[in-house]
Every structure is written in structure tokens, then in C-alpha cells.
Design a protein around this motif. Sequence first.
Motif, PDB file in Angstrom:
ATOM      1  N   LEU A  28       0.853  -1.184   0.000  1.00 16.02           N
ATOM      2  CA  LEU A  28       0.000   0.000   0.000  1.00 16.02           C
ATOM      3  C   LEU A  28       0.889   1.235   0.000  1.00 16.02           C
ATOM      4  CD1 LEU A  28      -2.673   1.626   0.438  1.00 16.02           C
ATOM      5  CD2 LEU A  28      -2.349   1.256   2.902  1.00 16.02           C
ATOM      6  N   LEU A  29       0.661   2.148  -0.939  1.00 17.99           N
ATOM      7  CA  LEU A  29       1.344   3.437  -1.005  1.00 17.99           C
ATOM      8  C   LEU A  29       0.360   4.518  -0.589  1.00 17.99           C
ATOM      9  CD1 LEU A  29       3.736   5.275  -1.879  1.00 17.99           C
ATOM     10  CD2 LEU A  29       2.816   5.185  -4.210  1.00 17.99           C
ATOM     11  N   VAL A  30       0.719   5.276   0.447  1.00 16.55           N
ATOM     12  CA  VAL A  30      -0.177   6.298   1.003  1.00 16.55           C
ATOM     13  C   VAL A  30       0.380   7.676   0.676  1.00 16.55           C
ATOM     14  CG1 VAL A  30      -1.266   7.199   3.089  1.00 16.55           C
ATOM     15  CG2 VAL A  30      -0.814   4.748   2.887  1.00 16.55           C
ATOM     16  N   GLU A  31      -0.444   8.525   0.069  1.00 13.52           N
ATOM     17  CA  GLU A  31      -0.035   9.873  -0.319  1.00 13.52           C
ATOM     18  C   GLU A  31      -1.109  10.867   0.112  1.00 13.52           C
ATOM     19  OE1 GLU A  31       1.161  13.371  -1.503  1.00 13.52           O
ATOM     20  OE2 GLU A  31       2.505  11.630  -1.475  1.00 13.52           O
ATOM     21  N   LYS A  32      -0.684  11.939   0.787  1.00 14.95           N
ATOM     22  CA  LYS A  32      -1.654  12.886   1.334  1.00 14.95           C
ATOM     23  C   LYS A  32      -2.224  13.837   0.289  1.00 14.95           C
ATOM     24  CE  LYS A  32       1.549  16.512   2.909  1.00 14.95           C
ATOM     25  NZ  LYS A  32       0.937  17.588   2.109  1.00 14.95           N
ATOM     26  N   ASN A  33      -1.553  14.010  -0.844  1.00 13.53           N
ATOM     27  CA  ASN A  33      -2.039  14.895  -1.897  1.00 13.53           C
ATOM     28  C   ASN A  33      -2.960  14.156  -2.867  1.00 13.53           C
ATOM     29  OD1 ASN A  33      -0.660  17.458  -1.262  1.00 13.53           O
ATOM     30  ND2 ASN A  33       1.203  16.255  -1.613  1.00 13.53           N
ATOM     31  N   ASN A  75      -5.013  11.397  -1.322  1.00 15.92           N
ATOM     32  CA  ASN A  75      -5.773  12.244  -0.393  1.00 15.92           C
ATOM     33  C   ASN A  75      -5.892  11.593   0.984  1.00 15.92           C
ATOM     34  OD1 ASN A  75      -6.407  14.466  -2.091  1.00 15.92           O
ATOM     35  ND2 ASN A  75      -7.960  13.227  -3.130  1.00 15.92           N
ATOM     36  N   THR A  76      -4.827  10.928   1.401  1.00 14.24           N
ATOM     37  CA  THR A  76      -4.870  10.142   2.631  1.00 14.24           C
ATOM     38  C   THR A  76      -3.636  10.436   3.479  1.00 14.24           C
ATOM     39  OG1 THR A  76      -6.094   8.369   1.497  1.00 14.24           O
ATOM     40  CG2 THR A  76      -5.019   7.809   3.586  1.00 14.24           C
ATOM     41  N   ARG A  77      -3.853  10.805   4.733  1.00 17.94           N
ATOM     42  CA  ARG A  77      -2.753  11.117   5.651  1.00 17.94           C
ATOM     43  C   ARG A  77      -2.625  10.035   6.712  1.00 17.94           C
ATOM     44  NH1 ARG A  77      -3.736  14.949   8.934  1.00 17.94           N
ATOM     45  NH2 ARG A  77      -5.967  15.127   8.517  1.00 17.94           N
ATOM     46  N   VAL A  78      -1.381   9.786   7.116  1.00 18.41           N
ATOM     47  CA  VAL A  78      -1.108   8.913   8.255  1.00 18.41           C
ATOM     48  C   VAL A  78      -1.036   9.795   9.495  1.00 18.41           C
ATOM     49  CG1 VAL A  78       0.544   7.323   9.310  1.00 18.41           C
ATOM     50  CG2 VAL A  78       0.161   7.268   6.832  1.00 18.41           C
ATOM     51  N   VAL A  79      -1.910   9.550  10.456  1.00 15.45           N
ATOM     52  CA  VAL A  79      -1.947  10.400  11.651  1.00 15.45           C
ATOM     53  C   VAL A  79      -1.445   9.686  12.895  1.00 15.45           C
ATOM     54  CG1 VAL A  79      -3.780  11.874  10.757  1.00 15.45           C
ATOM     55  CG2 VAL A  79      -4.375   9.832  12.094  1.00 15.45           C
ATOM     56  N   ASP A  80      -1.312   8.364  12.834  1.00 15.73           N
ATOM     57  CA  ASP A  80      -0.766   7.645  13.982  1.00 15.73           C
ATOM     58  C   ASP A  80      -0.238   6.293  13.511  1.00 15.73           C
ATOM     59  OD1 ASP A  80      -0.030   7.293  16.610  1.00 15.73           O
ATOM     60  OD2 ASP A  80      -1.956   6.435  17.208  1.00 15.73           O
ATOM     61  N   ILE A  81       0.822   5.826  14.175  1.00 16.03           N
ATOM     62  CA  ILE A  81       1.386   4.512  13.898  1.00 16.03           C
ATOM     63  C   ILE A  81       1.597   3.821  15.238  1.00 16.03           C
ATOM     64  CG2 ILE A  81       3.283   3.202  12.868  1.00 16.03           C
ATOM     65  CD1 ILE A  81       3.894   5.646  11.126  1.00 16.03           C
ATOM     66  N   GLY A  82       0.964   2.690  15.410  1.00 16.83           N
ATOM     67  CA  GLY A  82       1.087   1.953  16.661  1.00 16.83           C
ATOM     68  C   GLY A  82       1.841   0.654  16.461  1.00 16.83           C
ATOM     69  N   PRO A  83       3.040   0.534  17.026  1.00 19.19           N
ATOM     70  CA  PRO A  83       3.763  -0.737  16.937  1.00 19.19           C
ATOM     71  C   PRO A  83       3.092  -1.803  17.806  1.00 19.19           C
ATOM     72  CG  PRO A  83       5.224   1.099  17.558  1.00 19.19           C
ATOM     73  CD  PRO A  83       3.820   1.557  17.738  1.00 19.19           C
ATOM     74  N   ASN A  84       2.834  -2.949  17.226  1.00 24.11           N
ATOM     75  CA  ASN A  84       2.322  -4.091  17.970  1.00 24.11           C
ATOM     76  C   ASN A  84       3.481  -5.065  18.133  1.00 24.11           C
ATOM     77  OD1 ASN A  84      -0.358  -2.962  17.699  1.00 24.11           O
ATOM     78  ND2 ASN A  84      -0.352  -3.758  15.610  1.00 24.11           N
ATOM     79  N   LEU A  85       4.325  -4.817  19.131  1.00 19.70           N
ATOM     80  CA  LEU A  85       5.604  -5.506  19.233  1.00 19.70           C
ATOM     81  C   LEU A  85       5.440  -6.989  19.549  1.00 19.70           C
ATOM     82  CD1 LEU A  85       7.702  -2.794  21.107  1.00 19.70           C
ATOM     83  CD2 LEU A  85       7.522  -3.230  18.645  1.00 19.70           C
ATOM     84  N   ALA A  86       4.330  -7.379  20.128  1.00 16.87           N
ATOM     85  CA  ALA A  86       4.122  -8.789  20.441  1.00 16.87           C
ATOM     86  C   ALA A  86       3.790  -9.593  19.194  1.00 16.87           C
ATOM     87  CB  ALA A  86       3.006  -8.929  21.475  1.00 16.87           C
ATOM     88  N   THR A  87       3.272  -8.953  18.166  1.00 20.72           N
ATOM     89  CA  THR A  87       2.778  -9.699  17.005  1.00 20.72           C
ATOM     90  C   THR A  87       3.876 -10.241  16.093  1.00 20.72           C
ATOM     91  OG1 THR A  87       0.784  -8.319  17.106  1.00 20.72           O
ATOM     92  CG2 THR A  87       1.123  -9.660  15.137  1.00 20.72           C
ATOM     93  N   PRO A  88       4.871  -9.508  15.590  1.00 20.81           N
ATOM     94  CA  PRO A  88       4.942  -8.042  15.572  1.00 20.81           C
ATOM     95  C   PRO A  88       4.380  -7.507  14.252  1.00 20.81           C
ATOM     96  CG  PRO A  88       7.040  -8.940  14.896  1.00 20.81           C
ATOM     97  CD  PRO A  88       6.110 -10.124  15.097  1.00 20.81           C
ATOM     98  N   ASN A  89       3.641  -6.422  14.336  1.00 20.33           N
ATOM     99  CA  ASN A  89       3.237  -5.679  13.145  1.00 20.33           C
ATOM    100  C   ASN A  89       2.864  -4.266  13.591  1.00 20.33           C
ATOM    101  OD1 ASN A  89       0.680  -5.984  14.263  1.00 20.33           O
ATOM    102  ND2 ASN A  89      -0.282  -6.637  12.345  1.00 20.33           N
ATOM    103  N   TYR A  90       2.285  -3.481  12.692  1.00 20.76           N
ATOM    104  CA  TYR A  90       1.973  -2.072  12.976  1.00 20.76           C
ATOM    105  C   TYR A  90       0.531  -1.787  12.597  1.00 20.76           C
ATOM    106  CZ  TYR A  90       7.025  -1.563  13.326  1.00 20.76           C
ATOM    107  OH  TYR A  90       8.341  -1.710  13.698  1.00 20.76           O
ATOM    108  N   THR A  91      -0.103  -0.966  13.401  1.00 21.24           N
ATOM    109  CA  THR A  91      -1.437  -0.460  13.074  1.00 21.24           C
ATOM    110  C   THR A  91      -1.307   1.013  12.715  1.00 21.24           C
ATOM    111  OG1 THR A  91      -2.524  -2.009  14.597  1.00 21.24           O
ATOM    112  CG2 THR A  91      -3.773  -0.065  13.908  1.00 21.24           C
TER     113      THR A  91
END
Length: 406
Positions: free
Chosen positions: A51-56, A192-208
Motif C-alpha cells: 500500500l502506497l499512502v499519499e496525502k495529496n 488524499n490520505t494522511r497517516v496520523v498515527d502509527i502503533g507498533p504491535n511488538l508482540a505480534t509483531p506488526n503495525y497499526t
Amino acid sequence: MRLSQFSPIFRRSFCSSSRYCSDFSHVVIGGGVVGTAIAAELSEVAGNSVLLVEKNEDLGMETTSRNSEVIHAGLYYPQLSLKGQLCIRGKNKIYEANDKGLFQVALQKCGKWVVAQNESEEAYLEKLYQNSRDLGVPVSMISASEAKRKYPLIRAEAGALNSPTTGIISAHELTTFYQSKVENNDGTIALNTRVVDIGPNLATPNYTLRLVDIEGSDMEVTTDNVVNSAGLYAQKIANLVLPPDRQYQSYFAKGSYFSFQPEVALSHSKITDKLIYPCPNPNASSLGTHLTLDLGGQIRFGPDLEWLDIEDASEIDYRASTNNLDAAYKAIQTYFPSVTPGSLQPSYSGVRPKLLSAADSKKHFADFVIKEEDGFPGFVNLLGIESPGLTASWAIADYVKEIYHG
């Protein structure tokens, strides 16, 4: 697949193990030329879901669209630096692809001169010549008399260094080339999509990741890996993940460009068909206000250098101001005496994401930072990706792919 707003097919349900399924294997944040190139290369790997996320509203609308569009040869950088290695590799990949007819991107290998006006600048050229040879970059020296014969309107009182592998390229078409690879490999592009938070799920491990679209709607996606290629916003994105004692500060350097229209007819019809660069000022952190050509053969000058007193890229004012005209005129006059103040007009500006402050940039070389952050597996930061980022984009993408896939 390109998405301008959220959709039920946004999630891909990528399974990284039998125990847990992420929505994607990789999320790339930032759809400039570098981020798009990275997404393209990662999407080439069998089994990846990118997935490529771009805010513009489209790709390549910020730093990518506001530069000189130069294919840099790699003359200036230390031998072991990422800037030097990736610039040369990226340049070679672009020219090789073009020579083999593998992509339709407008470019021209026009070459460039770095011109010297006195003994100290001549000594600089000698060092640049040796550094280029050590790096394996083709160069040759041009005498002052030879330079005058070839381009009478260009001043090179102490000679010039000729770089035949410097060129110009369409940044838009190069980005579109990478974009087509993402789409052909079934990658997903969220505009037209912004990333406003990144949560590491270190036990999994992956990211939300929490994403917000232009209308304010938000959703969460999960991914095994995150690539932070957010350019001017890269430090801000990095700081969503890193603890307070490892956070980065942002610095911004604005460069304005000036169009050229002679007020009177010049005595020679051809000013130059090569790019012309002055020797860099040893107390500056740029290559100086140089003469570049666009693909239509039109001359433009720039960029100059103006450090911005801001802390966030959202505060940038991109207007090219007439306040810089006098300084630009004086800088250009050193190697192009026929220029007149009235022949220059502010055209556009770009802003470089800097790792160091103005003061520290005069003391230290700032290399690209491309690394997986300790303690955060799969989180790769790209910081300070300024020039020669356009030239190096393909090689940067390969470098990031190697971090993940060896």
C-alpha cells in the motif's frame, strides 16, 4: 489500484504467518518519486502486498515537482556515502533502461560544466576531478581558452570540469513510470490520505496505522512493515513511532528558481547546451545558483538557498519572491556576465528536507539516512532525502528492498 477515498477493497488481508494476518505486507508512506519507486520495487516481490499512502490528490506533487530535474552524475559526494553510491547506481539504472527501451521517460544526457574563475576554484576543480575519478564517474578538464571558444557567453576564467553523464529528466514521467509498476503488480495507492498515527504491535509483531482521508473519515490498517518516505514530513512520521529520546528535528531549506528572458538580443545565438554550475561556496550547503535547461531547451537559474525558520512543513510558503532577485543576479553574473537584472523573473520554488541546521550544514556532510530502526522491526526510515534523490530513486528503492529481502 488507485484509491482517492476509502473502499471495502482497501484491505488485502496479507497473511505473514499462520497465527496472524496483516492487511498489507508493506505500507509506504509518501508518494513522491522516491516513495513511489520503493512501492514499485517492493511490489515486484512475489507474495508482497503493498500500500502506497499519499496525502495529496496525486503522486509527486511536492518536492518531486519542485526541483531542477537533473540526472546527477555523482561528482560531489564522499566515496562511501549513500548519496554517492546510490546517485551513481540510480543514474546508471536510468540510462541503461533508456538505452534498452525499457521505459518511455523523456530525458537528455546533455552533460554539464562546473566552472572556475580563480586559483582557489581551480584547485577545487582538481579535487573534484580526482574524487570523480575515484568514484568511477567520467570527467574531463576543459581549459579556459577551450571553454571560451565553445561557449563565448559563459565565463570560466580558470577552466571547467566537464561531466558528460549529467542529464535532465522529466520528474513527472519518472514518477508515472514507477506508479505504473505499482499498479501492474496489483499494489494499492491511496491518495488524499494522511497517516496520523502509527502503533507498533511488538508482540505480534506488526503495525497499526490510522489513516484519515480528505473528508475527515478515518480507518485503521495493519501491516508487517512500514517505510517512511514522507520527504518533508519524514521526521514527523518517524516521531510517531520513536521514543522521545530518539526523535528527529526537522530543518527546511528553500530554493527559488528564476526564468530567463534576454532583454536584448545576445551576440551569440547559443548560450550553452550544457548545464553550467559554479564552484560551490565553501560556506554554503548547496551547489550554488546554477544554469539548467528544461527538456524544451529553455534556460532557467536556481536554486538559491534560504533557510526557513519553521518547525513543520505545513508552514511552507512556496511563493518565489522578488526579494531574492538581486542576490541571484549577482551569483549568476559571475559565470554569465551577459545576464541583466530585468532578464530574470521569479518562477517557482522547492524546499529541501534537511537533517542538519544551517550552522551544522556548513560543518558536516549530511548523508541520506536509510535504516531499519533498532527495536522496531520492519520500520524503515528515510530521512534527509534531498538532492540527488530524484537521480537515486531507483537505487534507493533497491536498497530498501534489500533491507527486507536481502
